[in-house]
Structure formats: C-alpha cells, structure tokens
Scaffold this motif. Sequence first.
Motif, PDB file in Angstrom:
ATOM      1  N   ASP A  69       0.845  -1.190   0.000  1.00 16.94           N
ATOM      2  CA  ASP A  69       0.000   0.000   0.000  1.00 16.94           C
ATOM      3  C   ASP A  69       0.883   1.244   0.000  1.00 16.94           C
ATOM      4  N   VAL A  70       0.249   2.391  -0.231  1.00 15.13           N
ATOM      5  CA  VAL A  70       0.926   3.681  -0.197  1.00 15.13           C
ATOM      6  C   VAL A  70       0.209   4.543   0.836  1.00 15.13           C
ATOM      7  N   ALA A  71       0.970   5.308   1.617  1.00 12.80           N
ATOM      8  CA  ALA A  71       0.378   6.197   2.614  1.00 12.80           C
ATOM      9  C   ALA A  71       0.968   7.594   2.456  1.00 12.80           C
ATOM     10  N   ILE A  72       0.115   8.592   2.718  1.00  8.18           N
ATOM     11  CA  ILE A  72       0.532   9.990   2.674  1.00  8.18           C
ATOM     12  C   ILE A  72       0.373  10.556   4.084  1.00  8.18           C
ATOM     13  N   THR A  73       1.464  11.017   4.685  1.00  9.48           N
ATOM     14  CA  THR A  73       1.412  11.571   6.038  1.00  9.48           C
ATOM     15  C   THR A  73       2.562  12.536   6.266  1.00  9.48           C
ATOM     16  N   GLN A  74       2.332  13.481   7.168  1.00  7.15           N
ATOM     17  CA  GLN A  74       3.397  14.377   7.626  1.00  7.15           C
ATOM     18  C   GLN A  74       3.999  13.884   8.942  1.00  7.15           C
ATOM     19  N   ASP A  75       3.440  12.815   9.493  1.00  6.03           N
ATOM     20  CA  ASP A  75       3.807  12.313  10.812  1.00  6.03           C
ATOM     21  C   ASP A  75       4.973  11.329  10.694  1.00  6.03           C
ATOM     22  N   TYR A  76       6.130  11.734  11.202  1.00  8.55           N
ATOM     23  CA  TYR A  76       7.315  10.882  11.117  1.00  8.55           C
ATOM     24  C   TYR A  76       7.152   9.584  11.895  1.00  8.55           C
ATOM     25  N   GLY A  77       6.492   9.634  13.037  1.00 12.50           N
ATOM     26  CA  GLY A  77       6.271   8.422  13.831  1.00 12.50           C
ATOM     27  C   GLY A  77       5.412   7.418  13.074  1.00 12.50           C
ATOM     28  N   LEU A  78       4.320   7.883  12.486  1.00  9.77           N
ATOM     29  CA  LEU A  78       3.470   7.012  11.677  1.00  9.77           C
ATOM     30  C   LEU A  78       4.248   6.473  10.490  1.00  9.77           C
TER      31      LEU A  78
END
Length: 147
Positions: A69-78
Amino acid sequence: MKIFIDGDGCPVKNETLTVAKQFLIPVVLVTSFDHYSTKNEAEDFTTVYVDRGVDSADYKIVALTAPGDVAITQDYGLASLLLGKGVQVLHQNFVYQKETIDFLLQTRYLGQQQRKNHQRQKGPAPFTKEDRVAFKQMLTAVLQVEK
C-alpha cells in the motif's frame, strides 16, 4: 494496492485523488470525527472516521494498511511504523526512506524539546502551486514503480 491519507491537516488530498484516479487505485482518507463531512464519496474514495485523540488516525492507518500500500502523512512516527510494515510512505515534500527515518525522528524530538523550552522556531514555508505539481509528479513516479 490502496492509498491511505492521514487526513487531519494533509495539504495534498485533492492532488492524491487526481493521481489515484489516473491509476484506478482506491483512496482511503482516515480522519477524526472533528472533520466530518457530508460530501458524496466516489467509488474509488472512502473516508474512515476515528474518535478524537492524538494518535487515533495513526493507529487506524497502521491497522488498515498492508505491504504494497501507499500512505501519505506528515507524521514521522506514523511513517516509521508503516515503513516497517512494507508500506510506501510519502510526505508532501519527499518519499520517506528506512535509511533516514531515524534522523527525521531525532529531528522531531529536538524540535519538541525546543518548543518545550519556549525557543522560537520558524514554521514551514507556505505550500505553493509548484509544490503541488511536484507532489503529483512524485506520487505518479511512486505509483508507476509500485504497479
């Protein structure tokens, strides 16, 4: 393959949807009930709402994603958790890499310490049209490799 968007504060939702449609890839927006919307959803786009809470959307994304899958996030922990699952993770400005995630987490920690000590920090630059075009190109390149 699906694309997951960490929806709270994501500046590239529309750009992600545009590119995903070109590749016929379903998109899942995960966001808190604070951002509830009655807008109609398309066949290739769904919204998953989670309870309020600092990491509620993050935990849900980790539970829903699968390798490939591909994810878009600004959260480094995630991003760190998802990379460990074999998910391709993008920030709106770059592609996260296993080799650099520890550095990003350390940078986040140091920033938190500075804010805790009331040290002034410069915020991010405004997101421009050029940034949006660059994101679409980056996501397109990632999807071409993944497919």
